[in-house]
Write an enzyme that holds these catalytic residues in place. Structure first.
Site, PDB file in Angstrom:
ATOM      1  N   HIS A  22       0.838  -1.206   0.000  1.00  0.00           N
ATOM      2  CA  HIS A  22       0.000   0.000   0.000  1.00  0.00           C
ATOM      3  C   HIS A  22       0.871   1.253   0.000  1.00  0.00           C
ATOM      4  O   HIS A  22       0.603   2.217  -0.724  1.00  0.00           O
ATOM      5  CB  HIS A  22      -0.891   0.052   1.257  1.00  0.00           C
ATOM      6  CG  HIS A  22      -1.967  -0.963   1.306  1.00  0.00           C
ATOM      7  ND1 HIS A  22      -2.169  -1.753   2.421  1.00  0.00           N
ATOM      8  CD2 HIS A  22      -2.916  -1.323   0.419  1.00  0.00           C
ATOM      9  CE1 HIS A  22      -3.201  -2.552   2.212  1.00  0.00           C
ATOM     10  NE2 HIS A  22      -3.672  -2.313   0.994  1.00  0.00           N
ATOM     11  N   LYS A  46     -16.044  -6.581   5.855  1.00  0.00           N
ATOM     12  CA  LYS A  46     -14.807  -7.355   5.814  1.00  0.00           C
ATOM     13  C   LYS A  46     -14.350  -7.786   7.211  1.00  0.00           C
ATOM     14  O   LYS A  46     -13.329  -8.423   7.350  1.00  0.00           O
ATOM     15  CB  LYS A  46     -13.679  -6.543   5.155  1.00  0.00           C
ATOM     16  CG  LYS A  46     -13.779  -6.464   3.648  1.00  0.00           C
ATOM     17  CD  LYS A  46     -12.504  -5.872   3.087  1.00  0.00           C
ATOM     18  CE  LYS A  46     -12.479  -5.911   1.585  1.00  0.00           C
ATOM     19  NZ  LYS A  46     -11.208  -5.383   1.050  1.00  0.00           N
ATOM     20  N   ARG A 100      -2.351  -5.999  -8.113  1.00  0.00           N
ATOM     21  CA  ARG A 100      -1.287  -6.947  -7.807  1.00  0.00           C
ATOM     22  C   ARG A 100      -1.274  -8.101  -8.799  1.00  0.00           C
ATOM     23  O   ARG A 100      -0.259  -8.437  -9.358  1.00  0.00           O
ATOM     24  CB  ARG A 100      -1.469  -7.516  -6.395  1.00  0.00           C
ATOM     25  CG  ARG A 100      -1.270  -6.507  -5.300  1.00  0.00           C
ATOM     26  CD  ARG A 100      -1.665  -7.081  -3.958  1.00  0.00           C
ATOM     27  NE  ARG A 100      -3.065  -7.462  -4.022  1.00  0.00           N
ATOM     28  CZ  ARG A 100      -3.615  -8.480  -3.384  1.00  0.00           C
ATOM     29  NH1 ARG A 100      -2.903  -9.230  -2.599  1.00  0.00           N
ATOM     30  NH2 ARG A 100      -4.897  -8.755  -3.503  1.00  0.00           N
ATOM     31  N   SER A 138      -3.433  -7.712   2.722  1.00  0.00           N
ATOM     32  CA  SER A 138      -3.767  -7.510   4.133  1.00  0.00           C
ATOM     33  C   SER A 138      -4.337  -8.782   4.745  1.00  0.00           C
ATOM     34  O   SER A 138      -4.034  -9.128   5.887  1.00  0.00           O
ATOM     35  CB  SER A 138      -4.777  -6.370   4.275  1.00  0.00           C
ATOM     36  OG  SER A 138      -4.190  -5.147   3.914  1.00  0.00           O
TER      37      SER A 138
END
Length: 169
Positions: A22, A46, A100, A138
């Site tokens: 990030h 989430k 990514r 993450s």
């Protein structure tokens, strides 16, 4: 030619936790705009490890050296409404997204289409993750931390301390 104000970019994410990947996107995006706003999404769906306030604190702390090093204006805010509405309310003309892997691309194409439909005046810019950041997510960082693995190379020190304290390790 008409005078225009500073070009503002908006980099949204859950940042639970903020990773070195990030931060690489933050640094590169800051070079493309006059002002970068990092928007930390509430996104309770989430089930974040850290609260919104903790995530804002971590992102603020970790982006401070980038702003100092690059001379960029970087601010961090929390938000819980529609991304394009938040970006517009903050004067952003660009949404920054990191990519990514191919699976990111599929999701981001859908998001781009929806955001462009809702706000055609706000452009989306995709920055590819560097080679060293392509595998960092993450979700995986949290999983490694929960299982007692070393996350030192995936998150900066301040954030690592916060994660470990949160997990009680």
């Amino acid at each position: 030619m008409a005078e225009t104000g500073p070009r503002t970019g908006f980099y949204p994410g859950t940042f639970d936790p903020v990773t070195t990947g990030h931060l690489d996107i933050v640094e590169r995006a800051a070079r493309l705009v006059d002002r970068l706003i990092v928007g930390v999404a509430e996104n309770s769906g989430k089930q974040p490890l850290m609260s919104l306030d903790e995530r804002i604190t971590c992102v603020t702390e970790e982006t401070r050296p980038i702003a100092e090093r690059t001379g960029s204006q970087i601010s961090v805010i929390g938000f819980g409404n529609l991304l394009v509405e938040e970006a517009r309310s903050r004067g952003a003309s660009v949404i920054v997204r990191g990519l990514r892997v191919v699976t990111d691309f599929d999701y981001e194409v859908q998001m781009f289409g929806m955001n462009h439909h809702l706000a055609p005046d706000i452009e989306t810019v995709f920055l590819m993750a560097t080679e060293r950041g392509q595998y960092i997510s993450s979700r995986l960082v949290k999983e490694v931390a929960r299982l007692g693995g070393d996350i030192t190379s995936f998150v900066p020190p301040f954030t690592r301390q916060r994660i470990m304290a949160r997990l009680g390790t």
